[in-house]
Design an enzyme around this catalytic site. Structure first.
Site, PDB file in Angstrom:
ATOM      1  N   ILE A  85       0.866 -16.157   1.603  1.00  0.00           N
ATOM      2  CA  ILE A  85       0.797 -15.692   2.990  1.00  0.00           C
ATOM      3  C   ILE A  85      -0.282 -16.449   3.756  1.00  0.00           C
ATOM      4  CG2 ILE A  85       0.356 -13.702   4.485  1.00  0.00           C
ATOM      5  CD1 ILE A  85       1.337 -11.969   2.061  1.00  0.00           C
ATOM      6  N   GLY A 120      -3.861  -7.311   5.035  1.00  0.00           N
ATOM      7  CA  GLY A 120      -3.942  -7.139   3.584  1.00  0.00           C
ATOM      8  C   GLY A 120      -3.926  -5.677   3.184  1.00  0.00           C
ATOM      9  N   ARG A 121      -5.117  -5.089   3.090  1.00  0.00           N
ATOM     10  CA  ARG A 121      -5.260  -3.675   2.763  1.00  0.00           C
ATOM     11  C   ARG A 121      -6.280  -3.045   3.713  1.00  0.00           C
ATOM     12  NH1 ARG A 121      -1.099  -3.981   0.838  1.00  0.00           N
ATOM     13  NH2 ARG A 121      -0.380  -3.487  -1.287  1.00  0.00           N
ATOM     14  N   GLU A 181      -4.377   5.637   5.822  1.00  0.00           N
ATOM     15  CA  GLU A 181      -3.013   5.222   6.139  1.00  0.00           C
ATOM     16  C   GLU A 181      -2.022   6.182   5.489  1.00  0.00           C
ATOM     17  OE1 GLU A 181      -0.366   1.428   4.904  1.00  0.00           O
ATOM     18  OE2 GLU A 181      -2.229   0.903   5.923  1.00  0.00           O
ATOM     19  N   HIS A 184       1.994  -0.881   9.274  1.00  0.00           N
ATOM     20  CA  HIS A 184       2.253  -1.513   7.971  1.00  0.00           C
ATOM     21  C   HIS A 184       3.721  -1.930   7.854  1.00  0.00           C
ATOM     22  CE1 HIS A 184       0.495  -1.616   3.620  1.00  0.00           C
ATOM     23  NE2 HIS A 184       1.286  -2.649   3.859  1.00  0.00           N
TER      24      HIS A 184
END
Length: 317
Positions: free
Chosen positions: A145, A225-226, A255, A274
């Site tokens: 990515i 990413g996170r 989230e 997301h």
């Protein structure tokens, strides 16, 4: 050999998987409809299922994820030590890099404020904009990515700095390579900071008050990413203080983001739920199936698998 396919597939994907597994028994069941007896019989599972259900998969020898992120499946007790774990690294570069580019250009060209003005029928010049050309773009995480995004901003004239866990050869399209050890000095140089980091002990809370302060005033921050790589309240503080020009988030912590969370209303923050990955782009689903089919053929022949995940680091080996 019983193979359970839990990821969403189309008819031509089913045919591709069946061709790669001649002689095996394939069962296609959506992840949210899998029965415990089906899990218990499976030698192979292709697709993500709730990690808490995996202890029921007593015969499992290999789990192929349909995501690049594997952190939830690397936790102790989720999989037996002898179960192989592979991810879908290589499938998401196109979708996520284009999503990042769209978010970055929308912030740089002030398309979000202009859209807000449109809804209020306000004809107003929002002033000076910025450009990717001659911008220094810092990318944390230069796997598939990160490299795909680097190619796109490089084509638009950016200077690209990549950050990885350890030193090594510099990938094509990366102008300069750094590690987390010199992150603060790199942040001070960057006009754009992009996090494509997985969830690990080293990345949790990485972007805190100090790191946002280390960033250049007027920089843009993007996280795909996170969410737990960011201390959310510290980002809110940096945005409210006007230190950053904008923040685009496809992932958040927590989230899903609660309706009452102040991040929703923080000026200059732009949130997508997301959705940059998954199978929203048909090409992504095609690539996931191709990875799974290649690995399935290799597994049945006793050959090495691609995208094996190191459960200690959460990264592909």
């Amino acid at each position: 050999m019983k193979i359970l396919i839990t990821m969403g597939v189309k008819e031509h994907h089913e045919e591709e998987l069946k061709k790669s597994a001649a002689g095996a028994e394939l069962l296609f069941v959506p992840a949210d409809k899998v029965r415990l007896d089906e899990l218990a019989d499976a030698d192979v599972i292709i697709g993500n299922i709730p990690p808490e259900l995996l202890p029921a998969a007593t015969n499992l020898r290999w789990l192929q994820l349909n995501t690049a992120g594997a952190d939830a499946f690397c936790k102790k007790g989720v999989l037996k030590d002898d179960v192989l774990l592979t991810n879908a690294t290589g499938a998401y570069g196109l979708a996520l890099s284009e999503h990042l580019l769209a978010q970055l250009l929308a912030m740089m060209k002030k398309l979000y404020p202009y859209y807000d003005n449109q809804k209020k029928a306000i004809w107003h010049d929002e002033g000076q904009v910025t450009s990717i050309e001659n911008a220094t773009v810092l990318i944390l995480g230069i796997g598939d990515i990160g490299r795909a995004f680097a190619r796109r901003v490089k084509a638009l004239g950016a200077y690209v700095i990549g950050v990885r866990r350890r030193t090594g050869s510099k990938p094509v399209g990366i102008d300069e390579l750094g590690t987390l050890k010199n992150l603060d000095s790199l942040l001070a140089r960057a006009d754009v900071v992009v996090s494509i980091l997985p969830s690990t002990a080293a990345t949790t809370g990485l972007f805190d008050k100090g790191r946002f302060a280390a960033m250049k005033k007027g920089a843009y921050f993007l996280n795909i990413g996170r969410g737990n790589a960011v201390v959310t309240n510290d980002l809110i503080e940096a945005m409210r203080a006007g230190h950053l020009a904008g923040a685009a988030l496809d992932v958040t912590d927590p989230e899903p983001l609660p309706e009452s969370h102040p991040l929703w209303q923080t000026p200059g923050v732009y949130i997508t739920p997301h959705i940059s990955g998954d199978d929203h782009l048909p090409a992504t689903q095609d690539r996931i199936v191709q990875i799974a089919a290649r690995n399935l053929a290799a597994f049945l022949k006793g050959e090495p698998l691609e995208n094996l995940v190191n459960r200690e680091t959460g990264y592909k080996n």
